[in-house]
Design a protein around this motif. Structure first.
Motif, PDB file in Angstrom:
ATOM      1  N   THR A   1      13.154 -40.637 -48.535  1.00 12.82           N
ATOM      2  CA  THR A   1      12.898 -40.386 -47.119  1.00 12.82           C
ATOM      3  C   THR A   1      11.537 -40.941 -46.724  1.00 12.82           C
ATOM      4  OG1 THR A   1      14.229 -38.366 -47.141  1.00 12.82           O
ATOM      5  CG2 THR A   1      12.659 -38.622 -45.330  1.00 12.82           C
ATOM      6  N   GLY A   2      11.544 -41.842 -45.743  1.00  9.78           N
ATOM      7  CA  GLY A   2      10.301 -42.383 -45.200  1.00  9.78           C
ATOM      8  C   GLY A   2       9.666 -43.479 -46.018  1.00  9.78           C
ATOM      9  N   HIS A   3       9.648 -43.316 -47.338  1.00  8.22           N
ATOM     10  CA  HIS A   3       8.946 -44.266 -48.208  1.00  8.22           C
ATOM     11  C   HIS A   3       9.651 -44.319 -49.553  1.00  8.22           C
ATOM     12  CE1 HIS A   3       6.077 -45.103 -51.474  1.00  8.22           C
ATOM     13  NE2 HIS A   3       5.501 -45.941 -50.622  1.00  8.22           N
ATOM     14  N   ALA A   4       9.684 -45.498 -50.143  1.00  6.03           N
ATOM     15  CA  ALA A   4      10.310 -45.618 -51.459  1.00  6.03           C
ATOM     16  C   ALA A   4       9.654 -46.753 -52.239  1.00  6.03           C
ATOM     17  CB  ALA A   4      11.805 -45.886 -51.338  1.00  6.03           C
ATOM     18  N   SER A   5       9.457 -46.510 -53.532  1.00  4.38           N
ATOM     19  CA  SER A   5       9.002 -47.569 -54.427  1.00  4.38           C
ATOM     20  C   SER A   5      10.199 -48.448 -54.765  1.00  4.38           C
ATOM     21  CB  SER A   5       8.406 -46.973 -55.702  1.00  4.38           C
ATOM     22  OG  SER A   5       7.265 -46.188 -55.391  1.00  4.38           O
ATOM     23  N   LEU A   6       9.939 -49.724 -54.950  1.00  2.59           N
ATOM     24  CA  LEU A   6      10.993 -50.686 -55.200  1.00  2.59           C
ATOM     25  C   LEU A   6      10.769 -51.326 -56.566  1.00  2.59           C
ATOM     26  CD1 LEU A   6      13.371 -51.524 -53.388  1.00  2.59           C
ATOM     27  CD2 LEU A   6      12.064 -53.531 -52.725  1.00  2.59           C
ATOM     28  N   ALA A   7      11.748 -51.179 -57.451  1.00  3.05           N
ATOM     29  CA  ALA A   7      11.646 -51.782 -58.781  1.00  3.05           C
ATOM     30  C   ALA A   7      12.137 -53.219 -58.701  1.00  3.05           C
ATOM     31  CB  ALA A   7      12.486 -50.986 -59.777  1.00  3.05           C
ATOM     32  N   THR A   8      11.231 -54.168 -58.890  1.00  4.31           N
ATOM     33  CA  THR A   8      11.584 -55.581 -58.810  1.00  4.31           C
ATOM     34  C   THR A   8      11.104 -56.314 -60.053  1.00  4.31           C
ATOM     35  OG1 THR A   8       9.546 -55.996 -57.566  1.00  4.31           O
ATOM     36  CG2 THR A   8      11.552 -55.678 -56.294  1.00  4.31           C
ATOM     37  N   SER A   9      11.759 -57.418 -60.361  1.00  9.86           N
ATOM     38  CA  SER A   9      11.347 -58.247 -61.487  1.00  9.86           C
ATOM     39  C   SER A   9      10.187 -59.134 -61.075  1.00  9.86           C
ATOM     40  CB  SER A   9      12.527 -59.117 -61.941  1.00  9.86           C
ATOM     41  OG  SER A   9      12.835 -60.078 -60.932  1.00  9.86           O
ATOM     42  N   ALA A  10       9.713 -59.934 -62.011  1.00 10.18           N
ATOM     43  CA  ALA A  10       8.604 -60.844 -61.705  1.00 10.18           C
ATOM     44  C   ALA A  10       9.005 -61.859 -60.645  1.00 10.18           C
ATOM     45  CB  ALA A  10       8.165 -61.559 -62.974  1.00 10.18           C
ATOM     46  N   ALA A  11      10.304 -62.114 -60.515  1.00 11.76           N
ATOM     47  CA  ALA A  11      10.787 -63.044 -59.502  1.00 11.76           C
ATOM     48  C   ALA A  11      11.097 -62.342 -58.178  1.00 11.76           C
ATOM     49  CB  ALA A  11      12.034 -63.755 -60.010  1.00 11.76           C
ATOM     50  N   GLY A  12      10.883 -61.014 -58.121  1.00 13.66           N
ATOM     51  CA  GLY A  12      11.130 -60.263 -56.893  1.00 13.66           C
ATOM     52  C   GLY A  12      12.546 -59.771 -56.743  1.00 13.66           C
ATOM     53  N   VAL A  13      13.341 -59.790 -57.811  1.00 11.39           N
ATOM     54  CA  VAL A  13      14.735 -59.346 -57.737  1.00 11.39           C
ATOM     55  C   VAL A  13      14.792 -57.826 -57.921  1.00 11.39           C
ATOM     56  CG1 VAL A  13      17.031 -59.532 -58.741  1.00 11.39           C
ATOM     57  CG2 VAL A  13      15.556 -61.550 -58.628  1.00 11.39           C
ATOM     58  N   VAL A  14      15.438 -57.143 -56.975  1.00 10.48           N
ATOM     59  CA  VAL A  14      15.549 -55.679 -57.006  1.00 10.48           C
ATOM     60  C   VAL A  14      16.437 -55.259 -58.178  1.00 10.48           C
ATOM     61  CG1 VAL A  14      16.314 -53.648 -55.715  1.00 10.48           C
ATOM     62  CG2 VAL A  14      15.212 -55.551 -54.521  1.00 10.48           C
ATOM     63  N   GLN A  15      15.946 -54.296 -58.967  1.00  8.56           N
ATOM     64  CA  GLN A  15      16.647 -53.858 -60.174  1.00  8.56           C
ATOM     65  C   GLN A  15      17.610 -52.700 -59.933  1.00  8.56           C
ATOM     66  OE1 GLN A  15      15.937 -55.682 -63.216  1.00  8.56           O
ATOM     67  NE2 GLN A  15      15.156 -56.890 -61.504  1.00  8.56           N
ATOM     68  N   ARG A  16      17.423 -51.961 -58.833  1.00  5.41           N
ATOM     69  CA  ARG A  16      18.283 -50.814 -58.559  1.00  5.41           C
ATOM     70  C   ARG A  16      18.401 -50.628 -57.057  1.00  5.41           C
ATOM     71  NH1 ARG A  16      20.404 -46.039 -60.396  1.00  5.41           N
ATOM     72  NH2 ARG A  16      20.169 -44.216 -59.061  1.00  5.41           N
ATOM     73  N   THR A  17      19.612 -50.328 -56.586  1.00  2.00           N
ATOM     74  CA  THR A  17      19.844 -50.103 -55.166  1.00  2.00           C
ATOM     75  C   THR A  17      19.033 -48.909 -54.675  1.00  2.00           C
ATOM     76  OG1 THR A  17      22.075 -51.020 -55.253  1.00  2.00           O
ATOM     77  CG2 THR A  17      21.591 -49.537 -53.419  1.00  2.00           C
ATOM     78  N   VAL A  18      18.355 -49.098 -53.556  1.00  2.00           N
ATOM     79  CA  VAL A  18      17.523 -48.046 -52.972  1.00  2.00           C
ATOM     80  C   VAL A  18      17.871 -47.909 -51.492  1.00  2.00           C
ATOM     81  CG1 VAL A  18      15.181 -47.321 -52.390  1.00  2.00           C
ATOM     82  CG2 VAL A  18      15.629 -48.399 -54.596  1.00  2.00           C
TER      83      VAL A  18
END
Length: 370
Positions: free
Chosen positions: A173-190
């Motif tokens: 809610t409101g804010h979320a951390s984003l898990a990305t690889s070194a290339a900026g690819v999202v690792q998990r749907t958020v």
């Protein structure tokens, strides 16, 4: 009970009913796409794919290309959307291809995105599609070959999906951390929703997310904005909800899904017009249209956006309504008169003084005469 007390009770009950009807957390659909075959051959264009949980249908799509349904590279409206409820997460989805049950199944996840190939037997069985059938020569037409084909296809259907594709996505809610690889690819749907849970942004696994400087994006924010704190909408445009999605300038490939869920009161305010989504371009300093999908049944508006900015859920106000509102504003008691229509107070004051002076002079004259 006094009449005024009865009126108060009725109003209170009306407010409660309105709140109950207008509430509700927006549920992001689970999107499916992939290949579809009938008897081992590509399903023809016009084939209807239907998704069901139990005996209830939760979405369908008609194919426009032979052998394929949905397209993850196109807008959300071009995919099979399974619109179930949050409490159905984890339940099995069955698929019908022109009314015939597919061998493959899915698992519902709020905001999920899955590429799933579907297959159904043709009139002559499925022996030709089976690994054992093709190897066995005559197995292609025999019952054993048909069984082998079914086993080979179904075994690689759902188990072939990644755990992240079928697992319920992370919801913040409101804010979320984003898990990305070194290339900026999202690792998990958020999924990030607003504090009042009426709007949300879904960033799916596999999306390339970068900030304004081209670096991998590590966080996102979504909040409703005060209309008075953002640039005014174009003339003749009504605004229901404004979202501030950050960080500004962040980019996504493929686009992320932005969802607005209107309350009953907000939907009524639109007044029969078709809602649309606008984004504010800080370079041109103008609002621009964003293609959107409107679902009147759920009062949900969905758009896909490739960058973050200020987004408004708006509608075009009919010219007659806009003119009537302007007229009411200009003529309402206590309202501000239009420019150029100010009463000539100076001339009225001078006239009053002259009239009073004339009356006093007349009285003095009559007094002297008598």
């Amino acid at each position: 009970m006094k009449p005024q007390h009865g009126i108060a009770v009725v109003l209170l009950l009306g407010l409660v009913a309105t709140a109950a009807a207008g509430g509700g957390i927006p549920t992001l659909p689970h999107q499916f796409s992939g290949d579809v075959t009938i008897g081992g051959s590509p399903a023809p264009a016009g084939t209807v794919i239907t998704a069901k949980i139990g005996d209830t249908e939760y979405g369908s799509i008609r194919t426009t290309e032979a052998g394929k349904y949905g397209d993850p590279g196109q807008s959300v409206g071009d995919r099979l959307l399974v619109k179930a409820t949050p409490d159905q997460a984890g339940e099995t989805i069955t698929f019908l291809v022109d009314g015939v049950a597919a061998k493959e199944t899915g698992v519902f996840a709020v905001g999920g995105g899955t590429v799933l190939d579907l297959s159904v037997p043709g009139n002559g069985g499925t022996g030709n599609t089976g690994g054992t059938g093709n190897t066995g020569g005559s197995g292609g037409t025999g019952g054993t070959g048909s069984t082998g084909g079914t086993g080979g296809t179904s075994t690689t259907g759902n188990p072939g999906e990644s755990a992240a594709s079928t697992a319920a996505p992370e919801v913040q809610t409101g804010h979320a951390s984003l898990a990305t690889s070194a290339a900026g690819v999202v690792q998990r749907t958020v999924t990030v929703r607003t504090a009042d849970e009426t709007c949300a942004v879904a960033i799916r696994e596999g999306t390339t997310a970068r900030d304004g400087n081209g670096n991998p994006l590590d966080e996102v924010t979504v909040a409703r904005a005060d209309p008075a704190a953002v640039p005014a909408a174009p003339p003749g445009t009504g605004v229901a909800i404004i979202l501030n999605c950050g960080p500004a300038g962040a980019t996504f490939d493929p686009p992320v899904t932005l969802t607005y869920s209107l309350s009953g009161e907000e939907w009524a305010k639109v007044g029969g017009a078709t809602p649309k989504v606008l984004w504010y371009n800080p370079v041109s300093k103008a609002w621009q249209d964003v293609p959107a999908t409107v679902d009147p049944a759920t009062r949900m508006v969905t758009a896909e956006v490739s960058h973050f900015s200020i987004y408004a859920l708006a509608w075009t106000v009919p010219e007659t309504t806009a003119a009537l509102e302007a007229q009411q504003t200009n003529t309402s008691p206590g309202g501000t008169p239009p420019a150029g229509d100010e009463p000539p107070w100076l001339f009225i004051g001078i006239g009053a003084v002259l009239l009073i002076g004339a009356m006093i002079g007349g009285l003095v004259y009559l007094g002297k005469k008598n």
